[in-house]
Design a protein around this motif. Structure first.
Motif, mmCIF file in Angstrom:
data_model
loop_
_atom_site.group_PDB
_atom_site.id
_atom_site.type_symbol
_atom_site.label_atom_id
_atom_site.label_comp_id
_atom_site.label_asym_id
_atom_site.label_seq_id
_atom_site.Cartn_x
_atom_site.Cartn_y
_atom_site.Cartn_z
ATOM 1 N N ILE A 1 16.114 -7.110 1.597
ATOM 2 C CA ILE A 1 15.846 -5.911 0.807
ATOM 3 C C ILE A 1 14.490 -5.348 1.220
ATOM 4 C CG2 ILE A 1 15.376 -5.081 -1.540
ATOM 5 C CD1 ILE A 1 17.443 -7.156 -2.491
ATOM 6 N N ALA A 2 14.420 -4.032 1.337
ATOM 7 C CA ALA A 2 13.152 -3.368 1.660
ATOM 8 C C ALA A 2 12.639 -2.684 0.403
ATOM 9 C CB ALA A 2 13.360 -2.342 2.770
ATOM 10 N N ILE A 3 11.359 -2.920 0.078
ATOM 11 C CA ILE A 3 10.738 -2.292 -1.087
ATOM 12 C C ILE A 3 9.683 -1.321 -0.579
ATOM 13 C CG2 ILE A 3 9.429 -2.689 -3.213
ATOM 14 C CD1 ILE A 3 11.009 -5.671 -2.367
ATOM 15 N N PHE A 4 9.792 -0.081 -1.006
ATOM 16 C CA PHE A 4 8.933 0.993 -0.500
ATOM 17 C C PHE A 4 7.985 1.475 -1.591
ATOM 18 C CE2 PHE A 4 12.881 1.127 1.840
ATOM 19 C CZ PHE A 4 12.470 1.294 3.151
ATOM 20 N N HIS A 5 6.769 1.814 -1.168
ATOM 21 C CA HIS A 5 5.789 2.444 -2.046
ATOM 22 C C HIS A 5 5.492 3.814 -1.452
ATOM 23 C CE1 HIS A 5 1.604 2.007 -4.184
ATOM 24 N NE2 HIS A 5 2.261 3.093 -4.555
ATOM 25 N N THR A 6 5.848 4.874 -2.170
ATOM 26 C CA THR A 6 5.657 6.210 -1.614
ATOM 27 C C THR A 6 4.221 6.688 -1.835
ATOM 28 O OG1 THR A 6 6.267 7.357 -3.637
ATOM 29 C CG2 THR A 6 8.063 6.788 -2.132
ATOM 30 N N LEU A 7 3.866 7.733 -1.114
ATOM 31 C CA LEU A 7 2.507 8.262 -1.222
ATOM 32 C C LEU A 7 2.248 8.850 -2.600
ATOM 33 C CD1 LEU A 7 2.209 9.859 2.317
ATOM 34 C CD2 LEU A 7 1.151 7.745 1.505
ATOM 35 N N ASP A 8 3.306 9.247 -3.305
ATOM 36 C CA ASP A 8 3.101 9.751 -4.667
ATOM 37 C C ASP A 8 3.317 8.642 -5.700
ATOM 38 O OD1 ASP A 8 5.808 9.598 -4.444
ATOM 39 O OD2 ASP A 8 6.222 11.591 -5.231
ATOM 40 N N ASN A 9 3.185 7.405 -5.206
ATOM 41 C CA ASN A 9 3.093 6.262 -6.114
ATOM 42 C C ASN A 9 4.392 5.893 -6.824
ATOM 43 O OD1 ASN A 9 1.146 4.401 -6.485
ATOM 44 N ND2 ASN A 9 0.462 5.234 -8.453
ATOM 45 N N ARG A 10 5.501 6.052 -6.139
ATOM 46 C CA ARG A 10 6.770 5.563 -6.670
ATOM 47 C C ARG A 10 7.221 4.372 -5.845
ATOM 48 N NH1 ARG A 10 8.783 9.958 -9.786
ATOM 49 N NH2 ARG A 10 7.573 11.789 -9.259
ATOM 50 N N ALA B 1 0.844 -1.191 0.000
ATOM 51 C CA ALA B 1 0.000 0.000 0.000
ATOM 52 C C ALA B 1 0.883 1.246 0.000
ATOM 53 C CB ALA B 1 -0.899 -0.010 1.232
ATOM 54 N N PRO B 2 0.381 2.363 -0.546
ATOM 55 C CA PRO B 2 1.158 3.602 -0.525
ATOM 56 C C PRO B 2 1.544 3.967 0.909
ATOM 57 C CG PRO B 2 -0.745 3.833 -1.957
ATOM 58 C CD PRO B 2 -0.894 2.519 -1.242
ATOM 59 N N GLY B 3 2.790 4.390 1.082
ATOM 60 C CA GLY B 3 3.282 4.765 2.409
ATOM 61 C C GLY B 3 3.811 3.575 3.200
ATOM 62 N N ASN B 4 3.824 2.401 2.567
ATOM 63 C CA ASN B 4 4.269 1.198 3.263
ATOM 64 C C ASN B 4 5.479 0.571 2.579
ATOM 65 O OD1 ASN B 4 2.529 0.599 5.591
ATOM 66 N ND2 ASN B 4 0.913 0.706 4.044
#
Ligand code: FES
Length: 117
Positions: A30-39, A15-18
């Motif tokens: 490895i950590a994979i991030f989803h930013t609030l602006d959808n990157r 989910a965004p922000g997670n």
């Protein structure tokens, strides 16, 4: 069949922000991030300060705040953003990532490069 990119699943698993983590056998998580602006970004899941689990940090803008001592780490470059002597030049490896047709891919050679030396 082994391509250059490793398919790690659909974008909607994060989910965004997670963030989620991807264990690498014999290597660094490895950590994979989803930013609030959808990157999407991938970093080795270890803060360059004292190895805090960045995947448990707070994602805001293009940075993640480490859950242990609140360093801000750029999701794009892996660099600590602070001005203290410790933070200057501190950096965690970034894993090249791409999104294609709703799926997340990591550069295979970079993932395998995380295996313990
Ligand atoms: S371990 Fe991340 S800020 Fe200290």
């Amino acid at each position: 069949m082994h391509g250059e990119w490793l398919d790690i699943g659909p974008v909607d698993q994060i989910a965004p922000g997670n963030a989620r983590t991807l264990p690498v056998r014999g290597g660094e998580e490895i950590a994979i991030f989803h930013t609030l602006d959808n990157r999407f970004h991938a970093l080795v899941n270890k803060c360059p300060h004292k190895q805090g689990p960045l995947s448990q940090g707070i994602v805001h803008g293009g940075v993640v705040t480490c859950p242990l001592h609140n360093w801000n780490i750029s999701l794009k470059t892996g660099e600590a953003q602070g001005e203290s002597a410790d933070e200057r030049g501190a950096c965690v490896p970034v894993i090249p990532l791409k999104v294609d047709a709703g799926r997340i891919y990591l550069l295979r050679s970079a993932v395998l490069g995380q295996k313990a030396a």
